[in-house]
Design a protein around this motif. Structure first.
Motif, PDB file in Angstrom:
ATOM      1  N   ARG A 111       0.818  -1.209   0.000  1.00 27.33           N
ATOM      2  CA  ARG A 111       0.000   0.000   0.000  1.00 27.33           C
ATOM      3  C   ARG A 111       0.859   1.270   0.000  1.00 27.33           C
ATOM      4  NH1 ARG A 111      -1.982   0.957   4.253  1.00 27.33           N
ATOM      5  NH2 ARG A 111      -3.798   2.225   3.841  1.00 27.33           N
ATOM      6  N   VAL A 112       2.135   1.122   0.351  1.00 29.10           N
ATOM      7  CA  VAL A 112       3.027   2.276   0.405  1.00 29.10           C
ATOM      8  C   VAL A 112       3.174   2.856  -0.998  1.00 29.10           C
ATOM      9  CG1 VAL A 112       5.360   3.027   0.939  1.00 29.10           C
ATOM     10  CG2 VAL A 112       4.256   1.315   2.352  1.00 29.10           C
ATOM     11  N   ARG A 113       3.136   4.193  -1.093  1.00 27.07           N
ATOM     12  CA  ARG A 113       3.111   4.782  -2.423  1.00 27.07           C
ATOM     13  C   ARG A 113       4.480   5.014  -3.040  1.00 27.07           C
ATOM     14  NH1 ARG A 113      -1.478   8.642  -0.552  1.00 27.07           N
ATOM     15  NH2 ARG A 113      -0.443   7.903   1.277  1.00 27.07           N
ATOM     16  N   ARG A 114       5.472   5.389  -2.196  1.00 25.68           N
ATOM     17  CA  ARG A 114       6.785   5.665  -2.764  1.00 25.68           C
ATOM     18  C   ARG A 114       7.766   4.572  -2.357  1.00 25.68           C
ATOM     19  NH1 ARG A 114       8.791   9.942  -0.097  1.00 25.68           N
ATOM     20  NH2 ARG A 114      10.414  10.329  -1.617  1.00 25.68           N
ATOM     21  N   LEU A 115       8.733   4.276  -3.235  1.00 26.63           N
ATOM     22  CA  LEU A 115       9.826   3.364  -2.895  1.00 26.63           C
ATOM     23  C   LEU A 115       9.319   1.996  -2.425  1.00 26.63           C
ATOM     24  CD1 LEU A 115      11.901   5.906  -0.820  1.00 26.63           C
ATOM     25  CD2 LEU A 115      12.552   5.040  -3.054  1.00 26.63           C
ATOM     26  N   PRO A 200       3.798   1.373 -13.158  1.00 25.93           N
ATOM     27  CA  PRO A 200       2.740   2.348 -13.458  1.00 25.93           C
ATOM     28  C   PRO A 200       2.089   2.102 -14.814  1.00 25.93           C
ATOM     29  CG  PRO A 200       4.664   3.450 -12.570  1.00 25.93           C
ATOM     30  CD  PRO A 200       5.059   2.032 -12.807  1.00 25.93           C
ATOM     31  N   VAL A 201       2.904   1.730 -15.815  1.00 24.93           N
ATOM     32  CA  VAL A 201       2.343   1.465 -17.140  1.00 24.93           C
ATOM     33  C   VAL A 201       1.427   0.243 -17.081  1.00 24.93           C
ATOM     34  CG1 VAL A 201       2.897   0.793 -19.495  1.00 24.93           C
ATOM     35  CG2 VAL A 201       4.259   2.545 -18.351  1.00 24.93           C
TER      36      VAL A 201
ATOM     37  N   PHE B 278       0.071   4.165   8.375  1.00 21.39           N
ATOM     38  CA  PHE B 278      -0.590   5.461   8.519  1.00 21.39           C
ATOM     39  C   PHE B 278       0.174   6.599   7.861  1.00 21.39           C
ATOM     40  CE2 PHE B 278      -2.336   2.904  11.964  1.00 21.39           C
ATOM     41  CZ  PHE B 278      -3.684   3.033  11.663  1.00 21.39           C
ATOM     42  N   ARG B 279       1.492   6.478   7.739  1.00 27.21           N
ATOM     43  CA  ARG B 279       2.251   7.509   7.042  1.00 27.21           C
ATOM     44  C   ARG B 279       3.103   6.853   5.970  1.00 27.21           C
ATOM     45  NH1 ARG B 279       2.819  12.703   9.115  1.00 27.21           N
ATOM     46  NH2 ARG B 279       3.827  13.022   7.110  1.00 27.21           N
ATOM     47  N   PRO B 280       2.447   6.329   4.908  1.00 30.31           N
ATOM     48  CA  PRO B 280       3.215   5.565   3.916  1.00 30.31           C
ATOM     49  C   PRO B 280       4.306   6.385   3.241  1.00 30.31           C
ATOM     50  CG  PRO B 280       0.857   5.498   3.441  1.00 30.31           C
ATOM     51  CD  PRO B 280       1.042   6.451   4.557  1.00 30.31           C
ATOM     52  N   GLU B 281       4.241   7.706   3.356  1.00 35.21           N
ATOM     53  CA  GLU B 281       5.286   8.498   2.682  1.00 35.21           C
ATOM     54  C   GLU B 281       6.445   8.802   3.608  1.00 35.21           C
ATOM     55  OE1 GLU B 281       2.280  10.591   4.590  1.00 35.21           O
ATOM     56  OE2 GLU B 281       1.960   9.609   2.678  1.00 35.21           O
ATOM     57  N   ILE B 289      15.789  14.343   1.062  1.00 35.25           N
ATOM     58  CA  ILE B 289      16.353  14.784  -0.212  1.00 35.25           C
ATOM     59  C   ILE B 289      15.969  13.851  -1.338  1.00 35.25           C
ATOM     60  CG2 ILE B 289      18.252  16.093   0.758  1.00 35.25           C
ATOM     61  CD1 ILE B 289      20.017  13.704   0.320  1.00 35.25           C
ATOM     62  N   ALA B 290      15.346  12.719  -1.008  1.00 33.34           N
ATOM     63  CA  ALA B 290      14.983  11.795  -2.090  1.00 33.34           C
ATOM     64  C   ALA B 290      13.572  12.093  -2.573  1.00 33.34           C
ATOM     65  CB  ALA B 290      15.070  10.372  -1.607  1.00 33.34           C
TER      66      ALA B 290
END
Lengths: 389, 290
Positions: A111-115, A200-201, B278-281, B289-290
């Motif tokens: 579910r994590v959006r980045r990395l 993403p594609v 709860f804080r996936p980012e 910096i990334a």
């Protein structure tokens, strides 16, 4: 007959032939050691193939193989030894619990959006250690005392212990490879390849990425746990340090990188080669330096052969056959080694070394030898695995 | 109650050491896109080198900072040059550094065996030294590690926000190709940054050597603590890493007091899971910096 049906029949024939290996061993009085060697190989084939379903197909790098395997080992250890379940009842539970562990991880991390990929890799790295603490802490699971699994009663129709263990590992390994094969050539497999190439594609083109990743992770964890459950008996004495260490993930990664992660056959080939080599290294008394060699191989292979040796073996099949059987025949006829496994080990090393020759150098060599004949150009595309319908 | 207060104080101080171990990984992941698993082994290797030199030559272990920090800076530079040469990307970096980790760990196992090693009170006078404020002990090695972590985290933050080099690093982290187009030598920036990251790991190793016993499996045990800190702190964010280190350290300290030291990894992992849900980012993203 379709090619898939042909392959499945092929699996069945190989399985039946291998299932009678214990009888042959008894009839001809081969050393019992060969059986143990073979089912160790089945164990690793199964572990590497199940790992590859997730990591090879979808590109999500997992260090969690040891955790899933450990859940399987401990489920059988606790249920059979401590709770008195029958082994055949505990085994599916082992697979199920491991599968649930995997799905839980996926539910959190996917579910994590980045990395996502990086966080997934590191979470799977941490989970084995966390499960190890849990097992040490809980007296219900282990409590730091370990569990003796020797003398666990197995179903009698499977034969005596070594034979039964042999047939069980063979069965699980076969199931794993068949699942890996079926996924490889299915809508699910193509979806996973698309995720690996560009998530993403793939998502944009309508691949249900979350569901596919969960299925692949669940299958990986379930199969790893199933084999872990079988392996609990082989361990004899189950301890936290022995089960939840870095060995299982390290070896499955090495095997798959060596064999190739794009094709279901890659991990199988890699597992066969690595099991044979480590067996020889150990019997030569090099167990201490073993890990250093393994780590070094991992670095070199990751940088040198992107697609793994299996793809190259198929492309250079004639060379592969000549090298392998040539060296094997030579060492057998000259009777250089005391063991048949050593002969195979030499043949495999020779083949891998030949396969490590980079494509550019290879083309150069081929031109030198075939200057007079027209060179048949083989395209890269035909050898790469299919990435979509 | 006093025990709990002691647990919290020890947790804060231990958090400094954890942060010191994490900053290097966070920097190389955030700015260089290389997840360097070998860092865990670097920390322990540095600790073992300090141990060996101190025991062999009978000198003050803190002086070893002058040896290991430049040495590991060089190692970091060489490793980064190798990665450039071999064109290691993010995915490959996991496999390659995992292989490096295995090699280094086996080397340590072969050289120093699997036994517990510690410098011993005769040579290492720092380990047992501590002072008290209101009945709560501040152990000197942990306190020193915390202060150094504070200085490094603050220093890196100043460098990143106030200097040309920091700007260059942030540019390389965001888009290496574009940074090159604007005249930044991204290779040199990467090499220096990798050297710094590895040098910080070596520094953490010095404090490990004077503060506790060492054994080869220790490097594996750090996975579960350092990785949550790196994620919580935000990639490449040194101050965030320090804050996250303190949070994780306090949580581990309290759970050790309440349920025994074995429970600490479970609690830190739980924090990671909750944070990811709860804080996936990431916990602190503003200055990443990334």
């Amino acid at each position: 007959m379709t090619s898939r049906a042909r392959t499945l029949v092929g699996f069945a024939v190989v399985a039946v032939a291998l299932a009678f290996a214990p009888n042959i061993q008894e009839a001809f009085e081969f050393p019992r050691f060969y059986l143990i060697f073979l089912f160790t190989m089945y164990f690793w084939i199964s572990q590497a193939s199940s790992w590859n379903i997730l990591t090879g197909y979808s590109g999500y790098f997992s260090f969690g193989q040891g955790a899933f395997y450990g859940v399987g080992v401990y489920t059988v250890g606790v249920l059979v030894v401590k709770q008195g379940w029958s082994f055949m009842a505990a085994l599916p539970v082992a697979g199920l619990l491991a599968g649930l562990t995997g799905l839980f991880l996926g539910l959190v991390v996917f579910r994590v959006r980045r990395l996502t990929g990086e966080i997934f890799a590191l979470t799977t790295l941490a989970i084995a250690f966390v499960l190890a603490s849990l097992a040490r802490l809980s007296t219900f699971i282990d409590g730091g005392t370990g569990i003796f699994t020797t003398g666990t009663p197995l179903p009698e129709y499977l034969g005596e212990f070594t034979t039964a263990a042999y047939r069980l590992t063979l069965a699980v390994a076969l199931i794993t490879v068949v699942v890996a094969y079926l996924i490889h050539d299915s809508r699910l497999g193509w979806g996973l390849f698309a995720i690996r190439d560009d998530e993403p594609v793939a998502e944009g083109l309508g691949v249900p990425t979350f569901r596919y990743k969960m299925v692949a992770l669940g299958a990986n964890a379930l199969l790893a746990g199933l084999m872990g459950g079988v392996w609990a008996l082989q361990l004899g004495f189950v301890t936290v340090d022995e089960v939840f260490n870095i060995r299982v993930p390290l070896f499955v990664i090495l095997m798959s990188v060596l064999g190739g992660m794009q094709h279901w056959m890659g991990p199988v080939i890699g597992a066969v080669i690595i099991t044979t080599l480590t067996d020889r290294l150990n019997s030569a008394g090099l167990a201490d330096v073993n890990q250093i060699i393994i780590g070094g191989m991992l670095v070199v292979l990751a940088l040198a052969v992107r697609e793994g040796v299996y793809v190259r073996m198929r492309r250079r099949w004639l060379t592969t056959a000549i090298t392998f059987f040539g060296v094997l025949g030579l060492t057998t006829v000259l009777d250089l080694n005391d063991s048949l496994i050593s002969d195979f080990a030499y043949a495999m090393v020779a083949t891998v070394v030949v396969m490590l020759v980079p494509d550019r150098v290879w083309a150069l060599l081929r031109d030198v030898f075939r200057r007079s004949e027209p060179v048949e150009e083989q395209t890269e595309a035909e050898d790469l695995t299919r990435t979509g319908p | 109650m006093e025990l709990l207060a002691q647990g919290i104080v020890s947790g804060i101080l231990a958090g400094g050491l954890y942060a010191l171990m994490s900053i290097g990984i966070s920097l190389s992941w955030g700015a260089l896109k290389i997840i360097n698993l070998a860092h865990f082994a670097f920390v322990l290797f540095s600790a073992y080198i300090v141990y060996q030199l101190t025991v062999s030559f009978e000198i003050d272990p803190l002086l070893m900072v002058l040896v290991v920090v430049p040495l590991f800076f060089l190692v970091g530079v060489l490793v980064q040059m190798f990665f450039h040469l071999a064109k290691v990307d993010e995915f490959k970096s996991l496999i390659v550094t995992f292989g490096l980790f295995i090699i280094l760990q086996s080397l340590m196992q072969t050289i120093w065996s699997a036994d517990f090693r510690r410098i011993g009170p005769a040579l290492n006078t720092y380990e047992t030294e501590s002072f008290f404020i209101g009945g709560i002990a501040f152990q000197l090695p942990q306190l020193a590690a915390f202060i150094v972590a504070l200085l490094i985290a603050g220093g890196m933050w100043l460098i990143f926000t106030r200097t040309y080099f920091g700007k260059a690093v942030r540019a390389v982290a965001q888009d290496p190709a574009m940074a090159r187009a604007f005249g930044i030598d991204s290779r040199r920036v990467a090499v220096i940054l990798s050297g710094l990251a590895t040098a910080f790991s070596a520094l953490a190793g010095v404090f490990i050597a004077i503060g506790q016993s060492m054994f080869p499996e220790l490097a594996v045990a750090w996975f579960g603590i350092v990785f949550p800190i790196v994620i919580l702190g935000g990639l490449g964010n040194s101050l965030g890493t320090l804050v996250a280190g303190v949070i994780i350290g306090v949580a581990a300290g309290i759970s050790s007091v309440l349920w025994g030291p074995l429970s600490a990894p479970l609690v830190t992992f739980l924090i990671l899971i909750v944070a990811l849900l709860f804080r996936p980012e990431g916990l602190i993203t503003k200055r990443s910096i990334a």
